[in-house]
Scaffold this motif. Sequence first.
Motif: not given
Length: 362
Positions: A207-210, A324-336
């Motif tokens: 999510f943080a693009c790290e 769900g952990s609530g991280l799926g879409l945040s990860v998607v957003h970070g990667i994109i």
Amino acid sequence: MNSTEAILKERIKELTCLHEVTSIIVNSDYDQLHISLEAIAYCLKKAWQFDKDAEVEIKSGIYRVKTKGFSPLMATIKSEIKVFNKVDGHILVGYPEYKYSKSDFLEEEEVLLDNISLAVSNLLERKQIKDSEEKVKRQMERTDRLHILGEITAGIAHELNTPLANILGFTELLKERISDKEASRDLQKIVDNTIFSREIVKKLMFFACEMPQEMDVIQLNPIIDNVLQLLRPSLKAKKIQLVKSLDTADIQLRADTVQLTQVLFNLIMNAVYYSPEGGKITVEVEGNTKNNKIHIKDEGPGIDPGIGDKIFEPFFTTKPIGDGSGLGLSVVHGIISSHKGSITHRQNQPKGTIFTVNFPKL
């Protein structure tokens, strides 16, 4: 009453109408424009020579208001409403056809109608400008919020990595030194939960693009095919109809294959989760001169407008606890974001959600 008195009376009615309409527009609530347009319609009705028989319709975009007795079967005059020089509707003033004809309208009334149409056009233009400004403001606030969350998340992830590695390492050492089976099982639970926690940290870093990326020029369509193949059992279990529409063009992206696969997997898996049994999921690829777009459509319950800006935030989820952990879409957003792309969502018709991933051309 002589003709001069009659003419004067009509001019007073027209000037009164213009004054009242101006007052209505100045005090308009942009969130309830239909009320203002309805008031304008009744002002117009009173301004006409035969005001007891006159009826008015104002139609523009989503708005349509009319006085009580308006009917399509009337002798009418019309003035177009133009919003940013584009015809967006009209104002009609009419008399009952059985009693009047177009010749009963005065030239001055046509001029008045054009002036009112111009005033309404200006009102609708200001409404559009206000809506656009608010949309940009919300997007900027959301971007700032996600940027701040990204910085905080990156710091937390880095701080957690070291203690998690220590817990995992020392637990493995203890397992080698302890022969008690029950104690060994307990230590294995510590190992399993530490690994689970480390996976959450990894997602936070996505999510943080790290996370380090291996960017390369890749073919988009084969990756989509691979993801759909992986998800075939899930689609089959819910009897979901898959509609695939991949652009025939040779679409290429500069992307990390693993991360792009994760984006598609998460989005399509979400669509499967929220789809009703026997529903339909559509995956479309659209390539043009500037962008490559991936549309993922489902027929689920859709996203409540009240939470639309929150769905990409870490740990926000509408799924039940444990699903769900609530991280799926945040990860998607970070990667994109790290691929210099964007992701948006909107309502599907008649129901469901459409996610659109937008990647820049090579």
